[in-house]
Design a protein around this motif. Structure first.
Motif, PDB file in Angstrom:
ATOM      1  N   LYS A 227       0.830  -1.214   0.000  1.00 28.05           N
ATOM      2  CA  LYS A 227       0.000   0.000   0.000  1.00 28.05           C
ATOM      3  C   LYS A 227       0.870   1.274   0.000  1.00 28.05           C
ATOM      4  O   LYS A 227       0.640   2.202   0.755  1.00 28.05           O
ATOM      5  CB  LYS A 227      -0.956   0.006   1.195  1.00 28.05           C
ATOM      6  CG  LYS A 227      -2.002  -1.110   1.155  1.00 28.05           C
ATOM      7  CD  LYS A 227      -2.982  -0.901   0.015  1.00 28.05           C
ATOM      8  CE  LYS A 227      -3.989  -2.036  -0.094  1.00 28.05           C
ATOM      9  NZ  LYS A 227      -5.038  -1.946   0.895  1.00 28.05           N
ATOM     10  N   THR A 228       1.896   1.248  -0.845  1.00 27.49           N
ATOM     11  CA  THR A 228       2.741   2.421  -1.031  1.00 27.49           C
ATOM     12  C   THR A 228       2.937   2.655  -2.521  1.00 27.49           C
ATOM     13  O   THR A 228       2.883   1.708  -3.323  1.00 27.49           O
ATOM     14  CB  THR A 228       4.125   2.242  -0.384  1.00 27.49           C
ATOM     15  OG1 THR A 228       4.784   1.122  -0.983  1.00 27.49           O
ATOM     16  CG2 THR A 228       4.020   2.048   1.120  1.00 27.49           C
ATOM     17  N   ILE A 229       3.166   3.920  -2.893  1.00 33.63           N
ATOM     18  CA  ILE A 229       3.472   4.245  -4.289  1.00 33.63           C
ATOM     19  C   ILE A 229       4.680   5.173  -4.315  1.00 33.63           C
ATOM     20  O   ILE A 229       4.990   5.847  -3.340  1.00 33.63           O
ATOM     21  CB  ILE A 229       2.275   4.896  -5.020  1.00 33.63           C
ATOM     22  CG1 ILE A 229       1.876   6.223  -4.344  1.00 33.63           C
ATOM     23  CG2 ILE A 229       1.102   3.960  -5.100  1.00 33.63           C
ATOM     24  CD1 ILE A 229       2.281   7.441  -5.079  1.00 33.63           C
ATOM     25  N   LYS A 230       5.356   5.185  -5.456  1.00 30.01           N
ATOM     26  CA  LYS A 230       6.467   6.101  -5.663  1.00 30.01           C
ATOM     27  C   LYS A 230       6.219   6.828  -6.977  1.00 30.01           C
ATOM     28  O   LYS A 230       6.166   6.203  -8.043  1.00 30.01           O
ATOM     29  CB  LYS A 230       7.793   5.348  -5.714  1.00 30.01           C
ATOM     30  CG  LYS A 230       9.027   6.257  -5.719  1.00 30.01           C
ATOM     31  CD  LYS A 230      10.298   5.463  -5.959  1.00 30.01           C
ATOM     32  CE  LYS A 230      10.627   4.601  -4.752  1.00 30.01           C
ATOM     33  NZ  LYS A 230      11.940   3.893  -4.939  1.00 30.01           N
ATOM     34  N   ARG A 231       6.023   8.141  -6.898  1.00 29.85           N
ATOM     35  CA  ARG A 231       5.801   8.921  -8.114  1.00 29.85           C
ATOM     36  C   ARG A 231       7.023   8.850  -9.032  1.00 29.85           C
ATOM     37  O   ARG A 231       8.153   8.715  -8.557  1.00 29.85           O
ATOM     38  CB  ARG A 231       5.510  10.380  -7.775  1.00 29.85           C
ATOM     39  CG  ARG A 231       4.272  10.615  -6.949  1.00 29.85           C
ATOM     40  CD  ARG A 231       4.047  12.104  -6.765  1.00 29.85           C
ATOM     41  NE  ARG A 231       3.050  12.378  -5.725  1.00 29.85           N
ATOM     42  CZ  ARG A 231       3.208  13.243  -4.741  1.00 29.85           C
ATOM     43  NH1 ARG A 231       4.345  13.948  -4.645  1.00 29.85           N
ATOM     44  NH2 ARG A 231       2.263  13.432  -3.848  1.00 29.85           N
ATOM     45  N   LEU A 232       6.796   8.988 -10.334  1.00 27.01           N
ATOM     46  CA  LEU A 232       7.911   9.049 -11.275  1.00 27.01           C
ATOM     47  C   LEU A 232       8.772  10.255 -10.940  1.00 27.01           C
ATOM     48  O   LEU A 232       8.261  11.356 -10.711  1.00 27.01           O
ATOM     49  CB  LEU A 232       7.394   9.165 -12.714  1.00 27.01           C
ATOM     50  CG  LEU A 232       6.560   7.992 -13.252  1.00 27.01           C
ATOM     51  CD1 LEU A 232       6.121   8.279 -14.682  1.00 27.01           C
ATOM     52  CD2 LEU A 232       7.346   6.704 -13.204  1.00 27.01           C
ATOM     53  N   GLY A 233      10.091  10.042 -10.881  1.00 24.12           N
ATOM     54  CA  GLY A 233      10.995  11.134 -10.573  1.00 24.12           C
ATOM     55  C   GLY A 233      11.191  11.357  -9.095  1.00 24.12           C
ATOM     56  O   GLY A 233      11.893  12.295  -8.695  1.00 24.12           O
ATOM     57  N   SER A 234      10.601  10.500  -8.243  1.00 21.40           N
ATOM     58  CA  SER A 234      10.735  10.656  -6.797  1.00 21.40           C
ATOM     59  C   SER A 234      11.471   9.457  -6.218  1.00 21.40           C
ATOM     60  O   SER A 234      11.411   8.351  -6.766  1.00 21.40           O
ATOM     61  CB  SER A 234       9.362  10.780  -6.133  1.00 21.40           C
ATOM     62  OG  SER A 234       9.482  10.787  -4.722  1.00 21.40           O
TER      63      SER A 234
END
Length: 512
Positions: free
Chosen positions: A293-300
């Motif tokens: 239940k985690t996400i990582k934005r593009l570029g982050s």
């Protein structure tokens, strides 16, 4: 003994609720189904152990189910599993719940039947505890019959589903099973995958699952419906951005931060349509998102915790899905699987009366919905002749006599809606056979593939104008950059080369 105890269970209520039929072999089961097409079967209580059977002719052999049976397989003690395997694989009945009793051999043997016991889309099976004895055992069985037996849908249930969920359920047993499964899964947090062909109503089912969960809030824009992403409709290079979002400067043109669908759906449900079209790379990232239940934005470089539920859908078969998905991603998705039946599947084992009833309910629902539009000139009815005509067409389709309803309920809805429009234009009060037949003729004309002259097979030289590899490479790089808005990362992925290689080639060929 079981029936005697059922008479005592809760004052005999369960005994009087169902008709109980005793069958002593696989062949008698097959014969009963042949003689009783369309009967509503609520549950099969299945013995596993048939060592008490004296007649060898009544027993199945391991070779009836497998080409090469497992070694030391006890055909008598596990006869019930052989019957179950053929019940599902023939198929005689893929959806009836099955309650296993009297297993003399440990349940580790069920691994030989795993493909039938847990095959996605099949009806459920469960096992009675073998530690209860005598009268207590039969009362426990009675309780399990009460809990697991399918029951026909009540009029109140059908009205609720039609009014609140815009779903017409009809009288088929497969729709009853689907409702049972939705109501079981919806209140949980489980990931669900919905299987079914085009036009069966997969998105409608996803909406119902969301509405029956605690995540539903009619007052919230994000929670009134699932937030939907159609994977097949997106450019492959944009899927990650759509799902996970991006930071400012993540790629050329990223002038600001943008939330992906998982962040936007905080506290709600994400519906991923055509999940089978995801690339292997995105499947891996999505698997981590679903697990943690985690996400990582593009570029982050920072992971963000998000709260969501995932519902997926595909029109691919289980076998096709296994081939297109990573094994770990497939295992994560398939734990809770719902099959939305096509018109042919739904009515294959039903009587003509059920088909006619369902066609009337569906057609009347579509007409009623259009009658409620405030812009119409006047309300319109539906003639009995139209219902009978559509029912005969549907019955022929189920029997393989035509392919009119290959688009399933969507085709039926389009047919009724176009006929409704013709009726409105003519100022009539009732949709007649003439309106339906005219609409049907036009639909078939539009579906006919255009006639085009045969074309020569294209070759590279005729398209590019040269066989010079440098020219071909320059042309491919220029087109990839143009297609991605000069985003070098996405262009490199499109060309299937590393970004550094792309930059080197751009410098070499003087491409800006």
């Amino acid at each position: 003994a079981l029936l005697d105890n059922l008479k005592k269970y809760e004052g005999g209520k369960l005994y009087s609720q169902f008709e109980y039929i005793y069958l002593d072999s696989y062949q008698s089961l097959v014969d009963w189904y042949k003689k009783n097409p369309g009967r509503f079967v609520s549950l099969i209580v299945q013995d596993v152990d048939f060592t008490h059977t004296k007649s060898e002719q009544k027993l199945l052999r391991g070779t009836d189910l497998w080409k090469t049976p497992p070694k030391n397989f006890d055909e008598r003690a596990l006869q019930g599993f052989l019957i179950y395997g053929l019940l599902r694989s023939k198929p005689i009945d893929r959806f009836v719940p099955v309650l296993f009793v009297s297993s003399r051999i440990g349940l580790d043997t069920t691994r030989n039947f795993a493909e039938y016991l847990v095959y996605p889309g099949y009806g459920s099976c469960t096992f009675a505890p073998d530690y209860d004895q005598a009268e207590n055992f039969y009362f426990r069985i009675a309780g399990m019959i009460d809990a697991f037996a399918l029951r026909p849908l009540s009029t109140a249930q059908k009205e609720e589903w039609k009014d609140f969920h815009s779903m017409v359920l009809g009288r088929s047993r497969l729709m009853c099973y689907l409702v049972h499964e939705i109501e079981r899964i919806a209140p949980t947090e489980a990931t669900v995958i919905i299987l079914g062909g085009p036009g069966v109503g997969k998105e409608l089912v996803a909406n119902v699952i969301h509405k029956k969960s605690y995540r539903y809030d009619p007052e919230s824009k994000e929670k009134a419906k699932p937030l939907t992403v159609n994977i097949a409709a997106l450019d492959r290079n944009l899927i990650e951005d759509e799902l996970f979002g991006h930071e400012r400067g993540a790629f050329t043109g990223a002038t600001g931060m943008r939330e992906g669908i998982f962040e936007t759906a905080a506290g709600s449900t994400v519906f991923l349509d055509e999940i089978g079209d995801l690339s292997k790379e995105v499947q891996l990232k999505l698997l981590r998102t679903m697990e943690y239940k985690t996400i990582k934005r593009l570029g982050s470089s920072r992971e963000i915790e998000v709260d969501f539920r995932v519902i997926c859908a595909t029109n691919r078969t289980i076998e096709q899905l296994q081939k297109s998905l990573r094994s770990d991603f497939y295992a994560r998705l398939i734990q809770h699987c719902l099959l939305v039946p096509s018109m042919r599947e739904k009515w294959a084992d039903e009587s003509y009366e059920v088909v006619e009833n369902d066609i009337w309910e569906l057609s009347s629902f579509f007409v009623e919905k259009m009658n409620n539009d405030p812009r119409i000139m006047g309300k319109i009815g539906l003639s009995n002749a139209v219902v009978k005509f559509l029912s005969k067409l549907a019955w022929e389709y189920v029997e393989g006599g035509n392919e009119l309803f290959a688009g399933n309920i969507r085709t039926l809805r389009n047919l009724v809606e176009r006929a409704y429009e013709r009726c409105q234009y003519e100022g009539q009060k009732e949709i007649s056979l003439g309106h339906i037949i005219s609409t049907l003729g036009m639909m078939r004309l539009l579906e006919r593939p255009p006639i085009s002259p045969p074309t020569k097979e294209l070759n590279i030289e005729s398209v590019v104008g040269s066989l010079n590899l440098i020219e071909i490479e320059k042309r491919a790089i220029s087109e990839a950059l143009a297609k991605t808005g000069h985003n070098q990362t996405q262009a490199a992925e499109l060309l299937n080369i590393h970004r550094d290689t792309l930059r080197k080639k751009m410098q070499e060929y003087g491409i800006g």
